[in-house]
Design an enzyme around this catalytic site. Structure first.
Site, PDB file in Angstrom:
ATOM      1  N   ASN A 153       6.765 -31.432  47.944  1.00  0.00           N
ATOM      2  CA  ASN A 153       5.735 -32.204  48.647  1.00  0.00           C
ATOM      3  C   ASN A 153       6.220 -32.765  49.977  1.00  0.00           C
ATOM      4  OD1 ASN A 153       3.500 -31.915  47.065  1.00  0.00           O
ATOM      5  ND2 ASN A 153       3.536 -33.972  46.190  1.00  0.00           N
ATOM      6  N   ASP A 178       1.181 -34.296  38.217  1.00  0.00           N
ATOM      7  CA  ASP A 178       1.872 -33.756  39.392  1.00  0.00           C
ATOM      8  C   ASP A 178       3.300 -34.279  39.508  1.00  0.00           C
ATOM      9  OD1 ASP A 178      -0.213 -32.186  40.154  1.00  0.00           O
ATOM     10  OD2 ASP A 178      -0.910 -33.462  41.790  1.00  0.00           O
ATOM     11  N   ASP A 227       6.440 -48.701  59.444  1.00  0.00           N
ATOM     12  CA  ASP A 227       6.892 -48.823  58.054  1.00  0.00           C
ATOM     13  C   ASP A 227       7.621 -47.588  57.540  1.00  0.00           C
ATOM     14  OD1 ASP A 227       5.770 -51.272  58.134  1.00  0.00           O
ATOM     15  OD2 ASP A 227       4.199 -50.910  56.653  1.00  0.00           O
TER      16      ASP A 227
END
Length: 303
Positions: free
Chosen positions: A148, A67, A180
């Site tokens: 993505n 991917d 984060d």
């Protein structure tokens, strides 16, 4: 599909992918189909050379890798409207790839020639990095596209991972996330970093954006799913470090300074993915890749 020219892109750090690319080249040659072969660590000008300095543009691109390899190729080739066939050679999960058996038993050629496939158009995201000015016209410093996701993390991640990020959706200030980082994902990317950060899995046919905080300090900061027609503005908050780092599909892009903001919206050019009708459907892929077991009580029940 009648093929005249194919662009083969193989994972640059894999000897298996290199050998697979040579095999693919020979299979195409036996069918009198021309091909160009390049490694996945290409520069943009190398892609343009293969697309513009030849008499014909490639009919398709065949990507040999996982991917990660596919994501780089998708963002480089989607603007040229070239469908991509991705075959899993040395990859891990491979949500976007076909099984390698299609290559090595040479059936991929028959499938393409007999049109036993669909072309799945996957929407991408566009991120414009702009300077915060009072001028009515925005000044774009840099523009990126992602299949993505985009995500934002601390510039000093190893020392101090915490940052504070303000988010606006369609001109409405929605929240300030402290934690984060923050992920803005497509439906396609919902099975990538966003899933690992506890986000929902969204079927790729649903036109959506997933906004997912990474390890937020407030339990009230939850992932939300919004239409991909929305415009999302991301700004670093001054009272934290004042800077955050922008990433795209797993690759570092640039530092977003306190005088910058990011405008994220649906990208103009979708990525066209060739999917074989013989390959497993989306839910079977989830079951296989995520090792789902189904209803265990049914397996243990007695008739």
């Amino acid at each position: 599909m009648k093929l005249s020219l194919v662009l083969i892109i193989y994972r640059s750090d894999s000897s298996i992918a290199l050998e697979a690319s040579k095999f693919c080249e020979e299979v195409l040659k036996a069918k009198n189909i021309k091909s160009n072969r390049i490694a996945s660590d290409f520069h943009r000008d190398e892609i343009e050379k293969n697309l513009y300095n030849t008499k014909f543009q490639p009919d398709i691109g065949i990507v040999l890798g996982g991917d990660g390899t596919f994501l780089k190729c998708a963002n480089a080739l989607a603007d040229y409207d070239i469908p991509l066939l991705s075959i899993n050679i040395g990859g891990n999960l491979g949500f976007l790839t076909q099984e390698k058996d299609f290559l090595f038993d040479k059936s991929f050629i028959e499938i393409l020639e007999n049109e036993e496939y669909i072309i799945d158009s996957r929407n991408r995201l566009n991120c414009n990095v702009c300077i915060s000015e009072r001028s009515p016209e925005k000044k774009i410093i840099k523009s990126y596209d992602a299949l993505n996701d985009f995500y934002f993390k601390s510039v000093e991640e190893a020392i101090s991972p915490t940052n504070q990020i303000q988010i606006e959706i369609d001109n409405e200030k929605v929240n300030e996330y402290k934690g984060d980082g923050l992920i803005i994902s497509t439906s396609t990317g919902s099975t990538a970093y966003s899933m690992a950060a506890g986000g929902p899995i969204v079927h790729p046919s649903i036109d959506a954006m997933i906004i997912n905080p990474i390890c937020p300090m407030s339990l009230a900061s939850r992932p939300i799913v919004i239409p991909n027609t929305s415009k999302v503005i991301i700004k670093p908050v001054k009272k934290s470090k004042g800077e955050i780092k922008l990433w795209r599909d797993g690759s570092k892009c640039m530092t977003i300074k306190e005088t910058y903001y990011c405008e994220i919206k649906k990208g103009k050019a979708p990525c066209k993915i060739i999917k074989f009708k013989k390959s497993t459907n989306y839910y079977n892929t989830l079951i296989k890749k995520l090792d789902w077991k189904g209803d265990l009580s049914l397996k243990n029940s007695k008739n």
